[in-house]
Design a protein around this motif. Sequence first.
Motif, short mmCIF file in Angstrom:
data_model
loop_
_atom_site.label_atom_id
_atom_site.label_comp_id
_atom_site.label_asym_id
_atom_site.label_seq_id
_atom_site.Cartn_x
_atom_site.Cartn_y
_atom_site.Cartn_z
N SER A 202 47.55 31.94 -39.75
CA SER A 202 47.10 31.31 -40.96
C SER A 202 47.83 29.82 -41.17
CB SER A 202 47.29 32.05 -42.25
OG SER A 202 46.39 33.21 -42.27
N GLU A 203 48.11 29.08 -40.23
CA GLU A 203 48.77 27.92 -40.26
C GLU A 203 47.64 26.61 -40.07
OE1 GLU A 203 51.24 27.92 -36.91
OE2 GLU A 203 52.92 28.82 -38.12
N TYR A 204 47.77 25.67 -40.75
CA TYR A 204 46.48 24.65 -40.76
C TYR A 204 47.14 23.47 -39.99
CZ TYR A 204 44.45 27.41 -44.58
OH TYR A 204 43.85 28.38 -45.36
N TYR A 205 46.14 22.95 -39.27
CA TYR A 205 46.24 21.77 -38.57
C TYR A 205 45.17 20.95 -38.61
CZ TYR A 205 49.37 24.79 -35.84
OH TYR A 205 50.50 25.72 -35.60
N TYR A 206 45.44 19.57 -38.47
CA TYR A 206 44.49 18.37 -38.30
C TYR A 206 43.94 18.69 -36.87
CZ TYR A 206 47.01 16.39 -42.44
OH TYR A 206 47.39 16.08 -43.77
N ILE A 207 42.74 18.42 -36.55
CA ILE A 207 42.16 18.32 -35.25
C ILE A 207 42.33 16.80 -35.02
CG2 ILE A 207 40.38 18.68 -33.79
CD1 ILE A 207 39.43 20.82 -35.45
N ASN A 208 43.43 16.41 -34.39
CA ASN A 208 43.75 15.02 -34.20
C ASN A 208 42.85 14.36 -33.11
OD1 ASN A 208 45.86 13.10 -32.59
ND2 ASN A 208 45.95 12.82 -34.98
N SER A 209 42.83 14.90 -31.86
CA SER A 209 41.92 13.95 -31.20
C SER A 209 41.41 14.77 -29.80
CB SER A 209 43.06 13.06 -30.28
OG SER A 209 44.17 13.62 -29.63
N PHE A 210 40.75 14.37 -29.08
CA PHE A 210 40.26 15.24 -27.99
C PHE A 210 40.24 14.25 -26.55
CE2 PHE A 210 36.54 15.98 -25.27
CZ PHE A 210 36.71 17.42 -24.98
N ARG A 211 40.78 15.04 -25.53
CA ARG A 211 40.97 14.56 -24.23
C ARG A 211 39.56 15.00 -23.29
NH1 ARG A 211 45.78 14.86 -20.75
NH2 ARG A 211 44.23 14.03 -19.29
N GLY A 212 38.59 14.19 -23.31
CA GLY A 212 37.33 14.77 -22.46
C GLY A 212 37.73 14.94 -21.15
N ASP A 213 38.56 14.07 -20.26
CA ASP A 213 38.93 14.61 -18.85
C ASP A 213 39.81 15.74 -18.53
OD1 ASP A 213 41.15 13.44 -20.06
OD2 ASP A 213 41.70 12.29 -18.24
N ALA A 214 40.40 16.16 -19.55
CA ALA A 214 41.31 17.67 -19.39
C ALA A 214 40.39 18.65 -20.27
CB ALA A 214 42.46 17.20 -19.86
#
Length: 558
Positions: A202-214
């Motif tokens: 139950s820890e909260y995280y910002y979904i910061n970024s995405f790497r499409g090549d990985a």
Amino acid sequence: MGEFNQWQPQLMERVTDNIFAFETKVLPGYKYRFNFKVGENLRHDLNQDNEKDENEQDVNFKYVLENSSDIINKDELIQIPLFVHPELKPLRVEGLKQIQLKDAELQETTPHATNEVLQNLQNNDDDAKIQLLSLLLRRNRYVLSKLENLRKIRKFAEASANSEVIQSSSEQISNFEDENLKITKAIKFLIRSRIARSINQSEYYYINSFRGDANELELRRVYDNSGILLIDYQASEFSIVNTNEKYFLESFQVLSKEDERQFRNDLINNKAHTLLIRYKIVIKEDYGYYQLKECQPVELQPQLPIDQYTYNIDYSNFFVYRVTRGNYGDVKNEAYRVEEEAKNAQDRSLQFYTNEVASNILNIIHMHIDDTSEQVAFETYYLNENQSTQDFIDFSGSNVNYKILVKDQRIHRVLYQKGSEPAKELRFYEYRFNKGTYANVDYSNKLEYSTENLLAQVVEIPIGILVSQDQNVAANYPQVQLQHNPYGFCALRCLHQSLGGYVDVNVLSVDSGESLLESQEKIALPPCLMNDPQWDKKEKYISKLQLDDWTPIDITQN
């Protein structure tokens, strides 16, 4: 050693101490790969053209032409076929068959990401967007696996001189690369500003970024394990989770928009997420002519172990300017001195964010002050043409610390008095915002919305503190409330805690002005996160918005 001699090592001739040469006859019109064997190790020359072969081994290569004038440009050069030794070709053909069999076993469990699906992202409801995120993450894993296989197939096809497979695999690679780019763009849209909760902890995280090549998502913790808001500018590795799609889909749940709205309101307004520190200054050593002092925290709220945090002190005025929680990094805090002498405005500038709502009314929407006193009181006054600062210099009979004087629709002076000491003027900056103001928003952990700078335009400014010569007019002025959901937060102390301190904006770009959003996104931001862009971004913004010039935010200093 190379394809020309079936990769059998042959001695080179020493020309000088550091130069060796090897000469052999080869057929013109081919690209030849080669390498060097030094001892028991294979090496390639970094100063010559190099690439990876079908086995991912670094090799050098040269083009051998009968007449160099036959080649007009580089595009024609790279079309020259790779030389394949006749006795090695059966091995390469067998390798091609094996990788083709492996590719045939790859099962397509998710549908192709069609243009129709990707173009209608904004029209989907929130539940559909979350489901689509899951679908696209799984689809992109398949696309990346196909690309890995197809690139190997093309390399083996080149190594076995199979032009038909080279062409077909190249076409498929192009199609899958295009789909990967579209999926990456869609996923970046779907995760923008979203928050995820770890299912087990139950820890909260910002979904910061995405790497499409990985196919990897980067998540950043919102709080330390005591619920204090993290504001570490660098974001320590301890607070970052890099996860592939499998672990993310099994271990995290994306908050719905309604849950996210409640979460953000709690993040912004719940004082339990700000570490309150009460501290005193103690004499550590007394040398008679000089006293060595230090800051000593005496109480934390919430009630936590004092030694759990590290406190950085500005020793010129004993002001706590930074608090760190071990590997978590910096945390949001407010620090107050408990001694009588604490009632002291720091020798720093105040910041006011204002808006002119009428010809005789100034709207103060946000303000910062560095003050080590826990209780701070102020009053506002609008000076008429016959009044001056001297008319307000007397604080006797008043329990306020600050007097904010407005004149000609500007903050004119700020007076401060400590106890019985004479009142003094404080330095300040005033930032003027209006509807229509364009602003740059730097990427920071105080706004986890995009990993690049935002371009935003102010569309509405709520009513904060109204200052007018006629306070009845100010009191009856129509109230304007915040219309958009607030994002981001102010990490500094606000002089008036009841101020909302946000303005409604439309987000026009999320990639530092490289492109404009097809549909503007409506959010609310603290004005202190907004600024004028640096010259390089300014030129991009002017070009994208087709402006004659950039109108800077109106800033006055006193």
